[in-house]
Write a protein that holds these residues in place. Structure first.
Motif, short mmCIF file in Angstrom:
data_model
loop_
_atom_site.label_atom_id
_atom_site.label_comp_id
_atom_site.label_asym_id
_atom_site.label_seq_id
_atom_site.Cartn_x
_atom_site.Cartn_y
_atom_site.Cartn_z
N GLN A 29 0.84 -1.20 0.00
CA GLN A 29 0.00 0.00 0.00
C GLN A 29 0.88 1.26 0.00
O GLN A 29 2.07 1.21 0.29
N GLY A 30 0.27 2.38 -0.32
CA GLY A 30 1.01 3.60 -0.62
C GLY A 30 1.86 4.16 0.50
O GLY A 30 2.85 4.84 0.24
N ASN A 31 1.50 3.90 1.76
CA ASN A 31 2.27 4.51 2.84
C ASN A 31 3.43 3.65 3.31
O ASN A 31 4.06 3.92 4.34
N VAL A 32 3.75 2.59 2.55
CA VAL A 32 4.90 1.74 2.86
C VAL A 32 5.88 1.82 1.69
O VAL A 32 5.56 1.41 0.57
N ASN B 251 3.39 -11.27 23.19
CA ASN B 251 3.05 -9.87 23.42
C ASN B 251 3.26 -9.04 22.16
O ASN B 251 4.17 -9.31 21.36
N THR B 252 2.42 -8.04 21.99
CA THR B 252 2.52 -7.17 20.81
C THR B 252 2.43 -5.70 21.23
O THR B 252 2.04 -5.38 22.36
N GLU B 253 2.82 -4.84 20.28
CA GLU B 253 2.71 -3.40 20.49
C GLU B 253 2.35 -2.75 19.16
O GLU B 253 2.86 -3.15 18.10
N ARG B 254 1.48 -1.74 19.23
CA ARG B 254 1.13 -0.99 18.04
C ARG B 254 1.75 0.40 18.10
O ARG B 254 1.70 1.07 19.14
N LEU B 255 2.32 0.83 16.97
CA LEU B 255 2.89 2.17 16.88
C LEU B 255 2.13 2.97 15.83
O LEU B 255 1.84 2.46 14.75
N PRO B 256 1.79 4.23 16.13
CA PRO B 256 1.19 5.07 15.09
C PRO B 256 2.17 5.24 13.95
O PRO B 256 3.35 5.54 14.17
N SER B 257 1.72 5.01 12.72
CA SER B 257 2.63 4.99 11.57
C SER B 257 1.92 5.56 10.35
O SER B 257 1.27 4.83 9.60
N ASP B 258 2.05 6.86 10.15
CA ASP B 258 1.46 7.47 8.96
C ASP B 258 2.25 7.10 7.71
O ASP B 258 1.70 6.97 6.63
N LEU B 259 3.56 6.94 7.90
CA LEU B 259 4.44 6.51 6.80
C LEU B 259 5.37 5.45 7.36
O LEU B 259 5.92 5.60 8.45
N ILE B 260 5.54 4.35 6.61
CA ILE B 260 6.43 3.26 7.02
C ILE B 260 7.56 3.14 6.01
O ILE B 260 7.31 3.06 4.80
N LEU B 261 8.78 3.14 6.52
CA LEU B 261 9.96 2.97 5.66
C LEU B 261 10.69 1.70 6.09
O LEU B 261 11.12 1.59 7.24
N ARG B 262 10.79 0.74 5.19
CA ARG B 262 11.52 -0.49 5.54
C ARG B 262 12.99 -0.31 5.16
O ARG B 262 13.32 0.17 4.07
N SER B 263 13.86 -0.70 6.07
CA SER B 263 15.31 -0.59 5.86
C SER B 263 15.97 -1.83 6.40
O SER B 263 16.75 -1.79 7.36
N ILE B 264 15.66 -2.97 5.77
CA ILE B 264 16.13 -4.26 6.30
C ILE B 264 17.09 -4.95 5.34
O ILE B 264 17.30 -6.16 5.42
N GLY B 265 17.67 -4.19 4.43
CA GLY B 265 18.68 -4.76 3.56
C GLY B 265 18.35 -4.69 2.09
O GLY B 265 17.20 -4.50 1.70
N TYR B 266 19.38 -4.84 1.28
CA TYR B 266 19.27 -4.80 -0.18
C TYR B 266 19.56 -6.19 -0.75
O TYR B 266 20.06 -7.07 -0.08
N LYS B 267 19.24 -6.33 -2.02
CA LYS B 267 19.68 -7.51 -2.76
C LYS B 267 19.89 -7.09 -4.22
O LYS B 267 19.40 -6.05 -4.66
N SER B 268 20.64 -7.89 -4.93
CA SER B 268 20.98 -7.56 -6.31
C SER B 268 20.00 -8.19 -7.29
O SER B 268 19.23 -9.08 -6.94
#
Length: 467
Positions: A140-143, A324-341
């Protein structure tokens, strides 16, 4: 071969008589092609030109412009990291190196063709894809990926239309490496500090309208496993009008382990503990922004306006999800968990699972065990996205030395002349063309009080380069 090179020279692809004289030498010339003009490519070229006095190195680059992640990945407010461009420029202007910009492997030229035209081919075209969270609603658009966000503010062609939504208060960055911290810093930095960098004008305009006030930096492991370095953290802690807020529970028992840590990790942990200790003394000024590092949380779900995380616990350095879980308010989500070729040519023996080329110490494998003589890989394409520029330098030097060793041991047959890349009738940007782009960008930036204003359109680049 001489006549073909002469015709190329007359078309403006080589303006230096010294280059032409060297390339047209009577003795058979060892020809090596490097695919990719980023740090790995230039460092490898540097060593090859130094060690092999009778070689010509051709650098083939997909974009019209060189330098790869140094140009498009380094944060604009880290100009000192870009000083390595001076070293690369010196290498590029060596009389036995030719630069062919705007040439894509797999589209404009095949690996098979390059191998026929060179004694050795070294692949260094980097990592241009993202590892994903693999969660529902991720598309979705905010990720978006942090890589694309970095490319957006750094002016990578094609990234200018990203249009990240900065209208919300909360941004959640998943990942705790230096790229993640760079992105957090760009979102929270005062605009005036960014205006004097080479941040693209359209990104500055968007950031000037940003409503972002809080940036969550979330990692699945603890403070002792944080992947960012002390330099990046120190910069975050010094940002004006930004209040860094740690969670005390995340540091339970950490202080008792500090003395056992190796020096870099010890210094980083001490800085985090010092910041944690000081944060209760004086909260940020009214209206200040917040930087919120959060540990021991693993991505679980993406919902409208929020992100859900599993609380984790460490078992021998591995993060294991609890109930256990936790929710964080997230208007925009940026994933930064690594690259691949990417595999850009079907003849590349590519490991799709790991996102890199099958190799052993830079020598590409033909199958699971047998080496494919004359084909090499360096940089993130061979190792995966690990380390910093110095790591890339060491790896590229090692692979370039392997090429020299293989030539000396006659593993590669260099007795027959090879023609090199045929640039006839192709829209190729030479080094002189890049210098015209460089001058244009520098002058455009000077008018705005910036080091440069990058051209983001490939067609515009080609026009300025005179192609």
């Amino acid at each position: 071969m001489g006549l073909n090179l002469l015709s190329i020279c007359r078309r403006g692809l080589h303006t230096s008589p010294a280059r032409l004289q060297v390339i047209q030498g009577v003795a058979p010339t060892k020809r090596i092609c490097i695919v990719g003009a980023g740090p790995a490519g230039f460092y490898a070229a540097q060593l090859l030109l130094k060690q092999l006095s009778d070689c010509v190195v051709d650098v083939v680059e997909k974009l019209p412009v060189p330098f790869g992640l140094v140009r498009f990945g380094v944060a604009p407010d880290h100009p000192e990291v870009k000083n390595v461009i001076n070293t690369f420029t010196k290498t590029a202007e060596h009389p036995r190196l030719r630069y062919f910009g705007n040439v894509s492997l797999g589209t404009d030229v095949s690996l098979k063709e390059l191998r026929e035209r060179y004694h050795a081919v070294l692949l260094t075209y980097g990592a241009d894809q993202d590892r994903e969270l693999e969660l529902e609603n991720e598309q979705q658009g905010n990720v978006i990926s942090a890589r694309k966000f970095v490319a957006w503010y750094n002016g990578l062609p094609g990234a200018e239309n990203l249009n990240p939504d900065l209208n919300g208060r909360d941004v959640t960055i998943v990942g705790q490496g230096n790229v993640a911290v760079d992105v957090a810093r760009m979102l929270l930095s005062p605009l005036d500090a960014l205006r004097v960098t080479d941040t693209t004008e359209y990104a500055l305009e968007a950031l000037s309208r940003s409503q972002v006030e809080r940036v969550h930096l979330v990692g699945r492991r603890g403070p002792l496993q944080a992947a960012f370095t002390i330099k990046e953290l120190r910069e975050m802690l010094k940002l004006p009008n930004v209040d860094t807020r740690w969670r005390t529970d995340d540091f339970s028992g950490v202080d008792s382990l500090v003395e056992k840590l190796q020096r870099p990790r010890k210094r980083l942990t001490e800085l985090m503990l010092k910041s944690l200790k000081e944060q209760g003394r004086a909260s940020g000024a009214a209206g200040s922004k917040q930087f919120l590092p959060i540990f021991l949380r693993a991505p679980k779900a993406i919902n409208l306006g929020e992100m859900e995380f599993s609380v984790t616990k460490l078992q021998e350095d591995y993060a294991v999800a609890t109930d256990n879980t936790e929710r964080l308010p997230s208007d925009l989500i940026l994933r930064s968990i690594g690259y691949k070729s990417s595999c850009v040519d079907s003849d590349i023996n590519f490991d799709t699972r790991r996102g890199r080329v099958h190799n052993t110490e830079g020598r590409v494998l033909k199958d699971t065990e047998k080496i494919d003589p004359g084909l090499y890989v360096a940089g993130w394409l061979g190792t995966g996205p690990t380390g910093v520029i110095l790591t890339t330098m060491s790896g590229a030097f090692a692979v370039a030395k392997s090429i020299c060793d293989d030539i000396a041991a006659n593993v590669l047959d260099t007795s027959c002349a090879k023609p090199g890349y045929d640039a006839a009738d192709k829209r190729v940007v030479t080094w002189d063309g890049w210098k015209r782009i460089d001058q244009f960008e520098s002058e455009a930036g000077k008018a705005k009080g910036k080091p440069r204003e990058k051209i983001v359109s490939i067609q515009e680049m080609l026009k300025v380069a005179g192609v």
